[in-house]
Design an enzyme around this catalytic site. Sequence first.
Site, PDB file in Angstrom:
ATOM      1  N   ASN A   7      79.501  12.552 -47.056  1.00  0.00           N
ATOM      2  CA  ASN A   7      80.886  13.041 -47.024  1.00  0.00           C
ATOM      3  C   ASN A   7      80.810  14.494 -46.549  1.00  0.00           C
ATOM      4  OD1 ASN A   7      83.463  13.930 -47.506  1.00  0.00           O
ATOM      5  ND2 ASN A   7      83.532  13.294 -49.643  1.00  0.00           N
ATOM      6  N   ARG A  89      81.923   8.992 -44.685  1.00  0.00           N
ATOM      7  CA  ARG A  89      83.363   9.067 -44.918  1.00  0.00           C
ATOM      8  C   ARG A  89      83.980   9.765 -43.706  1.00  0.00           C
ATOM      9  NH1 ARG A  89      86.678  13.440 -48.335  1.00  0.00           N
ATOM     10  NH2 ARG A  89      88.723  12.509 -48.034  1.00  0.00           N
ATOM     11  N   HIS A 179      93.017   9.007 -48.907  1.00  0.00           N
ATOM     12  CA  HIS A 179      92.399   8.508 -50.151  1.00  0.00           C
ATOM     13  C   HIS A 179      92.296   6.979 -50.157  1.00  0.00           C
ATOM     14  CE1 HIS A 179      94.067  12.213 -52.563  1.00  0.00           C
ATOM     15  NE2 HIS A 179      92.802  12.431 -52.238  1.00  0.00           N
ATOM     16  N   ARG A 240      98.631  22.401 -52.699  1.00  0.00           N
ATOM     17  CA  ARG A 240      99.527  21.872 -51.649  1.00  0.00           C
ATOM     18  C   ARG A 240     100.910  21.583 -52.226  1.00  0.00           C
ATOM     19  NH1 ARG A 240      95.526  17.192 -49.787  1.00  0.00           N
ATOM     20  NH2 ARG A 240      93.744  18.361 -50.551  1.00  0.00           N
ATOM     21  N   GLU A 384      84.264   6.221 -54.654  1.00  0.00           N
ATOM     22  CA  GLU A 384      84.373   6.119 -53.200  1.00  0.00           C
ATOM     23  C   GLU A 384      83.003   5.924 -52.549  1.00  0.00           C
ATOM     24  OE1 GLU A 384      87.863   9.073 -52.028  1.00  0.00           O
ATOM     25  OE2 GLU A 384      86.843   9.636 -53.857  1.00  0.00           O
TER      26      GLU A 384
END
Length: 396
Positions: A7, A89, A179, A240, A384
Amino acid sequence: MKILVINAGSSSLKYQLINMEDESVLAKGLCERIGIGGLIKHTAGEHTASCEIDFPTHAEAFAEVVKQLSTGERAVISDVGEISAVGHRVVQGGEYFSESALITEDMLKKLEELNPLAPLHNPANIMAIRACQKIFDQSVPQVAVFDTSFHQSIPKHAYMYAIPYELYEKHHIRKYGFHGTSHRYVSARLSEMMEKPLEELNVITCHLGNGSSLTAVKGGKSVDTTMGFTPLDGVIMGTRCGSIDPSVVMFIEEKEGLTSQAVNDLLNKKSGYAGISGITSDQRDLVAASKEGNARAKLALNMQQYGIKKFIGAYAAAMGGVDAIVFTGGIGENSSETRIGVCRGLQFLGVDFDEAKNVEIHGTEAELTKPGSKVKVFVIPTNEELTIAKDTKALI
Ligand code: ADP
């Protein structure tokens, strides 16, 4: 079979080496400050070590990862040849990739085309793939697993924005969602835990971490999600803003004399819990400050919980009902405060929430509703990396 999962960010590289025989993690780590110095933190079994090493590019970081995995007294492989494949990823697969796929030159060209859609992420992903190709033999297959691919099943009426259609055709402006690997993993795991086929379930998955998104998963397919063209949309997050009236952007530009780049920065990095509380983007600090009476920390938490609850209602309506709600991600897995704040008041939907059980659950799989609850609520820690490794194994 051993699979290396990668990742990569623009200056970082997270990795896990997974033994697919028993799905155990043999070693994992993080290379940071690539291009501006270099630091590796490597964990094998119980042992963790950090050291500073110069990483001018991702290639040097990869070489060090391989060295850490294969040499010294805590080596977990005797030779790099033991790594059967590498799974990466990749954040943005655009409309090209609705599934994970083997990496080819043609794919890398397509990913480069998609760079404008994910300028912070995709170039870093491509750079890491190219660096990995240099370190590993060409015979070692590499696979890309996209954050966006799970959401390619969202119907057009849900992914389009009501702006001139030509802009979609010209610039591919639409909702992509992110996601996806996490939403896919937890919904599949839920079906195992409920012992019901995924095809028969309407699920709302809440991935709540520094970045947060909710997904409506109907019959195993994503039919809507809160993040949009970029991961800025949806519920409020650590730094965010989530969904806001787009006019606010122009208004801030004008009133504060900021460039659009500066406003972009403000909405991505200085907003969310950090912007509202003025003290922190971190859930734990937010809860602590709120308990000490900090009104703005409390407001940030109220906004977080209200926003999540609102999307749960919206997605229950969108799917014509909901069978289960899943919490995952650092906040979803650990914060009983957030879960109760979201689930209190959902009795009308059929949620009979077990508040006593909720406070006991931190980072483990559990059902949080009482027996007989019409709508079930679960905590399922996401994985993940394992999903990327499984996709990689399946493709090779
Ligand atoms: P990322 O999106 O970067 O992967 P994570 O999924 O790790 O982030 O989530 C990070 C968030 O999880 C932070 O806000 C952190 O405070 C929160 N978190 C982690 N552990 C706990 C905990 N034990 N209790 C409450 N919140 C936690």
